[in-house]
Design a protein around this motif. Structure first.
Motif, PDB file in Angstrom:
ATOM      1  N   TRP A   9       0.830  -1.210   0.000  1.00  0.00           N
ATOM      2  CA  TRP A   9       0.000   0.000   0.000  1.00  0.00           C
ATOM      3  C   TRP A   9       0.864   1.259   0.000  1.00  0.00           C
ATOM      4  CZ3 TRP A   9      -5.118   1.286  -0.276  1.00  0.00           C
ATOM      5  CH2 TRP A   9      -6.019   0.230  -0.325  1.00  0.00           C
ATOM      6  N   VAL A  10       1.876   1.279   0.851  1.00  0.00           N
ATOM      7  CA  VAL A  10       2.753   2.450   0.938  1.00  0.00           C
ATOM      8  C   VAL A  10       3.527   2.637  -0.362  1.00  0.00           C
ATOM      9  CG1 VAL A  10       4.773   3.402   2.126  1.00  0.00           C
ATOM     10  CG2 VAL A  10       2.906   2.394   3.449  1.00  0.00           C
ATOM     11  N   SER A  11       4.060   1.548  -0.905  1.00  0.00           N
ATOM     12  CA  SER A  11       4.798   1.640  -2.170  1.00  0.00           C
ATOM     13  C   SER A  11       3.894   2.115  -3.297  1.00  0.00           C
ATOM     14  CB  SER A  11       5.395   0.282  -2.540  1.00  0.00           C
ATOM     15  OG  SER A  11       6.312  -0.134  -1.579  1.00  0.00           O
ATOM     16  N   LEU A  14       3.252   5.841  -2.912  1.00  0.00           N
ATOM     17  CA  LEU A  14       4.424   6.633  -3.300  1.00  0.00           C
ATOM     18  C   LEU A  14       4.578   6.700  -4.819  1.00  0.00           C
ATOM     19  CD1 LEU A  14       7.049   5.563  -0.628  1.00  0.00           C
ATOM     20  CD2 LEU A  14       6.032   7.814  -0.929  1.00  0.00           C
ATOM     21  N   VAL A  15       4.426   5.559  -5.477  1.00  0.00           N
ATOM     22  CA  VAL A  15       4.552   5.533  -6.941  1.00  0.00           C
ATOM     23  C   VAL A  15       3.498   6.429  -7.573  1.00  0.00           C
ATOM     24  CG1 VAL A  15       4.214   4.065  -8.970  1.00  0.00           C
ATOM     25  CG2 VAL A  15       5.683   3.296  -7.123  1.00  0.00           C
ATOM     26  N   THR A  20       1.996  10.973 -10.498  1.00  0.00           N
ATOM     27  CA  THR A  20       0.914  11.921 -10.745  1.00  0.00           C
ATOM     28  C   THR A  20       1.435  13.352 -10.734  1.00  0.00           C
ATOM     29  OG1 THR A  20      -0.684  10.397  -9.787  1.00  0.00           O
ATOM     30  CG2 THR A  20      -1.365  12.682  -9.979  1.00  0.00           C
ATOM     31  N   LEU A  21       2.374  13.638  -9.844  1.00  0.00           N
ATOM     32  CA  LEU A  21       2.986  14.971  -9.844  1.00  0.00           C
ATOM     33  C   LEU A  21       3.742  15.222 -11.145  1.00  0.00           C
ATOM     34  CD1 LEU A  21       4.241  15.248  -6.168  1.00  0.00           C
ATOM     35  CD2 LEU A  21       2.487  16.633  -7.259  1.00  0.00           C
ATOM     36  N   LEU A  22       4.464  14.222 -11.618  1.00  0.00           N
ATOM     37  CA  LEU A  22       5.189  14.346 -12.885  1.00  0.00           C
ATOM     38  C   LEU A  22       4.215  14.530 -14.046  1.00  0.00           C
ATOM     39  CD1 LEU A  22       7.757  14.169 -14.644  1.00  0.00           C
ATOM     40  CD2 LEU A  22       7.383  11.710 -14.704  1.00  0.00           C
ATOM     41  N   MET A  54       0.432   3.533 -13.360  1.00  0.00           N
ATOM     42  CA  MET A  54      -0.573   2.490 -13.128  1.00  0.00           C
ATOM     43  C   MET A  54       0.024   1.097 -13.312  1.00  0.00           C
ATOM     44  SD  MET A  54      -3.236   4.029 -12.145  1.00  0.00           S
ATOM     45  CE  MET A  54      -4.420   2.709 -12.204  1.00  0.00           C
ATOM     46  N   ILE A  55       0.887   0.944 -14.297  1.00  0.00           N
ATOM     47  CA  ILE A  55       1.555  -0.344 -14.500  1.00  0.00           C
ATOM     48  C   ILE A  55       2.432  -0.675 -13.299  1.00  0.00           C
ATOM     49  CG2 ILE A  55       3.330  -1.507 -15.871  1.00  0.00           C
ATOM     50  CD1 ILE A  55       2.111  -0.159 -18.338  1.00  0.00           C
ATOM     51  N   GLY A  56       3.135   0.339 -12.778  1.00  0.00           N
ATOM     52  CA  GLY A  56       3.970   0.118 -11.596  1.00  0.00           C
ATOM     53  C   GLY A  56       3.161  -0.337 -10.395  1.00  0.00           C
ATOM     54  N   VAL A  57       2.016   0.259 -10.185  1.00  0.00           N
ATOM     55  CA  VAL A  57       1.156  -0.141  -9.066  1.00  0.00           C
ATOM     56  C   VAL A  57       0.659  -1.561  -9.278  1.00  0.00           C
ATOM     57  CG1 VAL A  57      -1.054   0.312  -7.940  1.00  0.00           C
ATOM     58  CG2 VAL A  57       0.505   2.189  -8.436  1.00  0.00           C
ATOM     59  N   ARG A  58       0.299  -1.902 -10.507  1.00  0.00           N
ATOM     60  CA  ARG A  58      -0.164  -3.261 -10.790  1.00  0.00           C
ATOM     61  C   ARG A  58       0.958  -4.280 -10.553  1.00  0.00           C
ATOM     62  NH1 ARG A  58      -5.453  -3.882 -11.012  1.00  0.00           N
ATOM     63  NH2 ARG A  58      -5.218  -5.636 -12.412  1.00  0.00           N
TER      64      ARG A  58
END
Length: 85
Positions: A9-11, A14-15, A20-22, A54-58
């Protein structure tokens, strides 16, 4: 709650926050850029950054990569494009 679940969840948070800021920054930069033709390219880069997030979160959560959730990656670029039209 188990430690590994909290770490995921934390990772993921952060991702998503960093990406999203970028993506939002690139989308906003597309509006203020004075170079001709820069807007479509910056909006595309913003969408790509969001989709990669989104791919990173997945990947972090060991889920299938190709899902409709990937479309949310283009949301920052889409919102800025609609607001600044």
């Amino acid at each position: 709650m188990e430690v590994q679940r909290v770490q995921r969840w934390v990772s993921s948070a952060l991702v998503m926050t960093v990406a999203t800021l970028l993506a939002s920054g690139l989308a906003i930069l597309s509006e203020v850029s004075t170079r001709p033709g820069a807007r479509p390219g910056l909006l595309l880069l913003s969408s790509v950054a969001g989709v990669f997030a989104m791919i990173g979160v997945r990947i972090i959560n060991a889920k299938a990569l190709l899902t409709p959730w990937l479309a949310l990656g283009a949301l920052p670029a889409l919102v800025v494009w609609i607001v600044t039209r």
